[in-house]
Design a protein around this motif. Structure first.
Motif, PDB file in Angstrom:
ATOM      1  N   GLU A 137       0.811  -1.227   0.000  1.00 22.46           N
ATOM      2  CA  GLU A 137       0.000   0.000   0.000  1.00 22.46           C
ATOM      3  C   GLU A 137       0.839   1.270   0.000  1.00 22.46           C
ATOM      4  N   ALA A 138       2.149   1.154   0.070  1.00 21.91           N
ATOM      5  CA  ALA A 138       3.012   2.333   0.048  1.00 21.91           C
ATOM      6  C   ALA A 138       3.659   2.528  -1.320  1.00 21.91           C
ATOM      7  N   LEU A 139       3.459   1.588  -2.230  1.00 19.65           N
ATOM      8  CA  LEU A 139       4.140   1.648  -3.532  1.00 19.65           C
ATOM      9  C   LEU A 139       3.745   2.897  -4.316  1.00 19.65           C
ATOM     10  N   LYS A 140       4.753   3.568  -4.861  1.00 19.61           N
ATOM     11  CA  LYS A 140       4.491   4.756  -5.693  1.00 19.61           C
ATOM     12  C   LYS A 140       4.784   4.478  -7.148  1.00 19.61           C
ATOM     13  N   VAL A 141       5.592   3.462  -7.408  1.00 15.91           N
ATOM     14  CA  VAL A 141       5.892   3.085  -8.794  1.00 15.91           C
ATOM     15  C   VAL A 141       5.750   1.572  -8.919  1.00 15.91           C
ATOM     16  N   GLU A 142       5.423   1.144 -10.121  1.00 19.33           N
ATOM     17  CA  GLU A 142       5.363  -0.290 -10.398  1.00 19.33           C
ATOM     18  C   GLU A 142       6.773  -0.862 -10.351  1.00 19.33           C
ATOM     19  N   VAL A 143       6.996  -1.846  -9.537  1.00 23.91           N
ATOM     20  CA  VAL A 143       8.289  -2.535  -9.578  1.00 23.91           C
ATOM     21  C   VAL A 143       7.984  -4.017  -9.710  1.00 23.91           C
ATOM     22  N   ASP A 144       8.648  -4.628 -10.662  1.00 20.07           N
ATOM     23  CA  ASP A 144       8.448  -6.049 -10.888  1.00 20.07           C
ATOM     24  C   ASP A 144       9.335  -6.801  -9.891  1.00 20.07           C
ATOM     25  N   VAL A 145       8.710  -7.370  -8.875  1.00 19.99           N
ATOM     26  CA  VAL A 145       9.476  -8.063  -7.833  1.00 19.99           C
ATOM     27  C   VAL A 145       9.238  -9.564  -7.986  1.00 19.99           C
ATOM     28  N   ALA A 146      10.306 -10.284  -8.245  1.00 16.23           N
ATOM     29  CA  ALA A 146      10.168 -11.708  -8.544  1.00 16.23           C
ATOM     30  C   ALA A 146       9.912 -12.540  -7.289  1.00 16.23           C
ATOM     31  N   TYR A 147      10.519 -12.162  -6.157  1.00 16.51           N
ATOM     32  CA  TYR A 147      10.406 -12.957  -4.937  1.00 16.51           C
ATOM     33  C   TYR A 147      10.136 -12.038  -3.745  1.00 16.51           C
ATOM     34  N   VAL A 148       9.015 -12.279  -3.071  1.00 14.18           N
ATOM     35  CA  VAL A 148       8.650 -11.469  -1.904  1.00 14.18           C
ATOM     36  C   VAL A 148       8.461 -12.401  -0.714  1.00 14.18           C
ATOM     37  N   GLY A 149       9.104 -12.065   0.393  1.00 13.27           N
ATOM     38  CA  GLY A 149       8.917 -12.860   1.601  1.00 13.27           C
ATOM     39  C   GLY A 149       7.525 -12.663   2.172  1.00 13.27           C
ATOM     40  N   PHE A 150       7.262 -11.457   2.668  1.00 11.42           N
ATOM     41  CA  PHE A 150       5.961 -11.144   3.258  1.00 11.42           C
ATOM     42  C   PHE A 150       5.527  -9.741   2.872  1.00 11.42           C
ATOM     43  N   ASP A 151       4.241  -9.607   2.554  1.00 12.90           N
ATOM     44  CA  ASP A 151       3.642  -8.281   2.428  1.00 12.90           C
ATOM     45  C   ASP A 151       3.209  -7.836   3.819  1.00 12.90           C
TER      46      ASP A 151
END
Ligand code: XMP
Ligand code: MG
Length: 187
Positions: A137-151
């Protein structure tokens, strides 16, 4: 240091050391499957990514070479501006290499978006991002993130490499910093 040594400095423990390690093991299996031929060069972003890098690299079942960058975000206050200065650059030449950026947290996404473009412009064969935490919910730009631990929610968190005024990096867990410690609302 364990959360129990902190008294009332945290309002909540979001993810324990055991949860972080278990999730990293799952991410490592995905990463191994995605790079069947040549292992990527792991690029850690100092200082926050030190713990993630140490644990992820040891979990991976291939030769994981590591390199480091330090960047600082220009701009007033604590918020990221997206204008980034390189304080410490890579030692390795990444031309034609697969690069996996290892980060502690993605907040606005501005730093990582800049860094990904920067590494791509140096002729890397591929650049992917792996982050332990993300605040969607804090993202200001699209970033393609391949691996995310936890949102996680939009709160100021510390531990597992993340600091407040350089403290808390050595906390094993990730927790929400109590507002009375820094006098803000964390947003
Ligand atoms: P952006 O906004 O560019 O910034 O994605 C990411 C960087 O901001 C720092 N950051 C935090 N550090 N607790 C911290 O200790 C947090 O909740 C937090 N949110 C963002 C961090 O340095 C990250 O690399
Ligand atoms: Mg960081």
């Amino acid at each position: 240091m364990d959360s129990k040594h902190l008294g009332d400095e945290l309002t909540t423990v979001l993810h324990t050391e055991a949860e972080l390690h278990a999730r990293l093991a799952e991410m490592a299996r995905e990463i191994e499957a995605d790079y069947p031929e040549t292992p990527p060069l792991l690029v850690g972003v100092l200082k926050g990514a030190v713990m993630v890098m140490a644990d992820l690299a040891r979990e991976l079942r291939f030769h994981a070479q590591m390199d480091w960058m330090a960047v600082s975000s220009y701009g007033a206050g604590t918020k990221s501006s997206g204008v980034v200065k390189i304080l410490k650059d890579l030692d390795a030449d990444i031309t034609d290499r697969d690069v996996l950026i290892v980060e502690d947290i993605i907040d606005s996404g501005l730093t990582l978006s800049w860094l990904k473009d920067n590494l791509e412009s140096r002729g890397a064969r591929s650049v992917r991002i792996c982050t332990m935490l993300r605040k969607p919910e804090a993202l200001k730009v699209e970033v393609d993130v391949a691996y995310v631990g936890f949102d996680i929610p939009v709160e100021f968190v510390v531990g597992y490499g993340l600091d407040y005024a350089e403290d808390y990096r050595n906390l094993r867990d990730v927790g929400v910093l109590a507002p009375h410690v820094y006098g803000g609302d964390g947003k």
